[in-house]
Design an enzyme around this catalytic site. Structure first.
Site, PDB file in Angstrom:
ATOM      1  N   SER A  43      40.328  44.457  28.973  1.00  0.00           N
ATOM      2  CA  SER A  43      41.632  44.371  29.318  1.00  0.00           C
ATOM      3  C   SER A  43      42.884  44.718  28.611  1.00  0.00           C
ATOM      4  CB  SER A  43      41.502  42.748  29.811  1.00  0.00           C
ATOM      5  OG  SER A  43      42.764  42.440  30.564  1.00  0.00           O
ATOM      6  N   ASP A 171      38.950  43.570  36.099  1.00  0.00           N
ATOM      7  CA  ASP A 171      39.103  43.115  34.818  1.00  0.00           C
ATOM      8  C   ASP A 171      37.924  42.580  33.939  1.00  0.00           C
ATOM      9  OD1 ASP A 171      40.399  41.308  32.400  1.00  0.00           O
ATOM     10  OD2 ASP A 171      41.955  41.762  33.320  1.00  0.00           O
TER      11      ASP A 171
END
Length: 292
Positions: A43, A171
């Site tokens: 991320s 993510d």
């Protein structure tokens, strides 16, 4: 002072808390810590890691700092994800912000480094996303960097999923927010990680749904990291640096606030390095950094 080492750096996810990660990285280079041999990021840690992999130096970190102070960063992080998700749920949508916002941020960082593929980077980089079809981590190490970073930073409910090789990705923090396991499985024996979900005791009772979810998520992801650390520390030397942030610490993206987060974390990391010196890296350990 710190000697030489062949360390893998693992940079965890945490949304706007990524500003604190920048402060840690700045302090490491200012103290003369040797650049890593490779980087694993999830991320926002993947976004930060890409800049360091392009320029593994203090100069690269200062370029990254400018990215965090840019209007592109503010556009991505100015609204706290949990508040956006809740409002988005009422509108019956799977994503509520255009992918273009985070794409502009990634392209801003790439414009500074001049690198858009993994192969151009000066250090090997592993970007961790979540393969939603398989329900497990997907690790990207080659090819187009922009697409991999878009996948790794596609916060569920905020940004749309990213289709790569006929599979949908979100993510990386969904399945591996501080990807120690990815580093160890790749053969790393000496790891320095910056994990972003550490928090102190929270004396205030959350008074809204976003605050409650933020605290719950923070606790869950932090204890996931601690569990992975205990499981893997027999296979590698793992030093984890954890900036301590309240659940709402990074909900503000004004330039002066972001600068204060970076500077507070830089100062706290520098103090830890001054106190512990090379002893910090001799044994596995989890070290918490107060932002004052």
């Amino acid at each position: 002072m710190f000697g030489s080492a062949r360390r893998t750096w693992v940079l965890g996810g945490g949304g706007a808390r990524g500003a604190a990660q920048v402060g840690v990285l700045q302090a490491l280079f200012e103290a003369g810590i040797e650049a890593p041999v490779d980087i694993v990021g999830t991320s926002v840690g993947a976004l930060n890691g890409a800049s360091i992999a392009a320029y593994p130096s203090l100069a690269g970190t200062m370029m990254l700092r400018e990215v965090w102070l840019s209007r592109q960063a503010a556009a991505v992080f100015q609204a706290h994800p949990l508040g956006v998700i809740i409002s988005g749920l009422r509108r019956d949508q799977l994503s509520v912000m255009p992918q273009q916002n985070v794409r502009r941020l990634i392209e801003r960082a790439e414009a500074l480094t001049g690198m858009t593929t993994f192969e151009q980077l000066r250090l090997p980089l592993a970007v961790v996303a979540t393969d939603m079809n398989a329900g497990r981590p997907a690790v990207f190490r080659s090819g187009d960097l922009t697409t991999a970073l878009l996948a790794s930073t596609a916060i569920p409910g905020i940004f749309p999923s990213v289709r790569i090789n006929e599979r949908e990705h979100l993510d990386g923090g969904v399945v591996d927010n501080t990807p120690l396991n990815v580093a160890v499985e790749a053969g790393a024996k000496d790891i320095l990680a910056v994990s972003l979900m550490g928090g102190a005791e929270y004396e205030l009772i959350p008074n809204s749904i976003p605050e409650l979810i933020a605290r719950t998520l923070q606790l869950s992801l932090h204890h996931q990291m601690l569990s992975d650390y205990e499981r893997l520390r027999q296979r590698a030397r793992i030093v984890v640096l954890c900036p301590i942030t309240a659940p709402t610490t990074t909900w503000v993206m004004k330039r002066e606030h972001v600068e204060s987060v970076i500077e507070a974390t830089r100062a706290s990391t520098a103090e830890l390095l001054r106190q512990r010196g090379s002893r910090l890296f001799r044994h596995s350990g989890v070290h918490y950094l107060s932002l004052g």
